[in-house]
Design a protein around this motif. Structure first.
Motif, PDB file in Angstrom:
ATOM      1  N   ASP A 150      -7.566   6.631  -0.681  1.00 42.15           N
ATOM      2  CA  ASP A 150      -6.623   5.866  -0.425  1.00 42.15           C
ATOM      3  C   ASP A 150      -7.311   3.887   0.448  1.00 42.15           C
ATOM      4  OD1 ASP A 150      -4.593   3.472   0.910  1.00 42.15           O
ATOM      5  OD2 ASP A 150      -3.717   5.297   1.903  1.00 42.15           O
ATOM      6  N   LYS A 205      -3.784  -4.588   0.556  1.00 44.19           N
ATOM      7  CA  LYS A 205      -3.792  -5.835   1.445  1.00 44.19           C
ATOM      8  C   LYS A 205      -4.278  -6.814   0.557  1.00 44.19           C
ATOM      9  CE  LYS A 205      -3.929  -2.687   5.376  1.00 44.19           C
ATOM     10  NZ  LYS A 205      -2.555  -3.558   6.386  1.00 44.19           N
ATOM     11  N   GLN A 264      -6.707  -0.536   2.349  1.00 41.88           N
ATOM     12  CA  GLN A 264      -7.359  -1.041   4.407  1.00 41.88           C
ATOM     13  C   GLN A 264      -8.980  -1.165   4.044  1.00 41.88           C
ATOM     14  OE1 GLN A 264      -7.887  -0.854   9.037  1.00 41.88           O
ATOM     15  NE2 GLN A 264      -6.036  -0.364   7.937  1.00 41.88           N
ATOM     16  N   PHE A 285      -4.088   7.430   7.900  1.00 40.71           N
ATOM     17  CA  PHE A 285      -2.905   6.771   7.494  1.00 40.71           C
ATOM     18  C   PHE A 285      -2.961   6.005   6.596  1.00 40.71           C
ATOM     19  CE2 PHE A 285      -0.232   2.481   7.932  1.00 40.71           C
ATOM     20  CZ  PHE A 285       0.750   2.823   8.624  1.00 40.71           C
ATOM     21  N   GLY A 330       0.688  -1.673  -0.013  1.00 40.94           N
ATOM     22  CA  GLY A 330       0.048  -0.196  -0.194  1.00 40.94           C
ATOM     23  C   GLY A 330       0.936   1.148  -0.263  1.00 40.94           C
ATOM     24  N   THR A 331       1.260   1.454   1.025  1.00 46.19           N
ATOM     25  CA  THR A 331       2.866   2.603   1.258  1.00 46.19           C
ATOM     26  C   THR A 331       3.515   2.601  -0.027  1.00 46.19           C
ATOM     27  OG1 THR A 331       3.825   1.263   3.325  1.00 46.19           O
ATOM     28  CG2 THR A 331       4.820   3.304   2.203  1.00 46.19           C
TER      29      THR A 331
END
Ligand code: PLP
Length: 409
Positions: A232, A263, A235, A147, A115-116
């Motif tokens: 984003d 994820k 998650q 986050f 994800g980053t």
């Protein structure tokens, strides 16, 4: 030569923990549990004790553990081609990109590993998009309590001091506004805004969904100021909300310019991706971005298989998610130690009036794996295959755990 290391099963849980304590960076605060295998929604420790997995590796093991269809394609593809770099074509990257574009309403994909990394690509898109208009157009509006990952770029838009403070100065240009504060968002946006970055449900921040009006306002402001709207969904996305992406479950769906996810998409094989419309995709030209591992044949083939299963699973995710939420609300009505239940689909949070760490340990001792985020929020990110019967099993244990917590607080 025989190995000097004992096989994992011959090592005691204590030896395994001691070895890590001696040789690993001490950046993780692990729970005292050594996992050995999994099947469906259950995990087993070294001694064979069974745990209902309501966390799925922080939202990764979407089809649980050892799903027969995922196992089959991993086995097949491992014997054919695992990696070939992005210097060459393979059969699955284009097919997966088409699948993701069809599911998302966006036009082009880039594959990363986490994800980053996917967020980093989206940030580069935002900077490049802004710079092409004006060299001052590099501001990124992000949310307090958000986050987005651990690299310097992702941290620069992560609105939680505890993740950022040891690494400043970070990438300049971030402006933070409170989630769902329309006036603050409007005040922060302007000609210097290159992008607005949103998590549709703040995950690490404590499971806080964004309101429809706020997301619609972000779309309007991004359009007004020729900025990109980036969502984003690392998650909250890829089936977990009961739709492919969380932005699709709004009453009036809002399409971002860029969506980022990771994820669950390859069921435990590392994969992150960025989807973009043509306007945003035009910001990355040949040579401007890349990765060695991203979009390899193994990960792409597994992700394609996952999508085939997911198409059939979406209605079940919605139904079991609603049942789970109702069950948690029922528990909340019986336990004063519960402040609120939030989230949708299979991304749910239960905010407590006291710290949740002991509840996590007590649930583990009773055979249920959950975690606690933001100190007081019990977080549930179960596999997409969770059943109502398993929710009932979880409810019995959680009832016991909450009663104990209440008695001790
Ligand atoms: C919303 C969000 N963005 C980005 C990340 C970073 O993803 P990864 O850990 O795969 O790098 C996470 C991880 O939890 C996340 O929840």
């Amino acid at each position: 030569m025989t190995s000097v290391l004992p096989s994992a099963v011959d090592q005691s849980a204590q030896q395994i923990q001691d070895l890590e304590r001696q040789y690993l960076l001490q950046n993780y605060a692990r729970y005292p549990l050594v996992l050995a295998r999994g099947k469906g929604s259950y995990l087993y420790d070294l001694e064979g004790r069974r745990y209902l997995d309501l966390l799925s590796g922080i939202g990764v093991n979407a089809l649980g553990h050892a799903h027969p269809r995922i196992l089959k394609v991993i086995r097949e593809q491992a014997g054919l081609l695992v990696h070939c770099s992005n210097l060459y074509y393979h059969q699955y990257q284009g097919a997966l990109a088409k699948r993701l574009c069809d599911a998302s309403g966006l036009a082009r994909a880039f594959f990363a590993n986490t994800g980053t990394e996917a967020i980093e690509c989206a940030l580069k898109m935002a900077h490049s998009h802004g710079r092409a208009i004006n060299s001052d157009k590099f501001e990124l509006i992000a949310l307090e309590n958000s986050f987005h990952g651990r690299t310097m770029g992702a941290l620069s838009i992560t609105g939680q001091a505890k993740y950022r403070q040891d690494f400043e100065p970070l990438v300049p240009g971030a402006r933070f506004v409170t989630a769902n504060d329309l006036a603050a968002l409007e005040a922060a946006a302007g000609e210097r805004t290159a992008a607005i970055v949103l998590e549709m449900i703040q995950g690490e921040g404590g499971v806080y969904p964004l309101a429809q009006e706020f997301v619609s306002k972000a779309r309007e402001l991004a359009d007004r100021h020729n900025a990109l709207l980036i969502m984003d969904e690392t998650q909250c996305g890829v089936g977990r909300p009961g739709t492919y992406f969380a932005y699709q479950r709004l009453e009036s769906p809002v399409l971002p310019d860029v969506a980022v996810a990771a994820k669950p998409v390859a069921c435990g094989i590392p994969m992150g991706f960025v989807l973009a419309n043509e306007r945003a995709a035009a910001s990355i030209r040949p040579g401007m971005h890349g990765t060695t591992f991203g979009g390899g044949p193994l990960a792409c083939r597994v992700a394609l298989e996952f999508f085939d299963v997911l198409d059939e699973l979406l209605p079940t995710i919605r139904a079991v998610g609603a049942y789970f939420r109702h069950t948690l609300e029922n528990l909340a009505s019986k336990h004063a130690v519960v402040k609120e239940v939030r989230g949708f689909g299979l991304m749910l949070g239960m905010e407590l009036t006291v710290p949740g760490k002991q509840a996590v340990l007590d649930a583990m001792a009773e055979g249920i794996l959950i975690n606690c985020t933001h100190d007081t929020v019990l977080r549930f990110l179960p596999p997409h295959i969770l059943t109502e019967k398993q929710v009932d099993q979880a409810a019995r244990t959680l009832g016991k755990v909450l009663s104990k917590l209440q008695a001790n607080s």
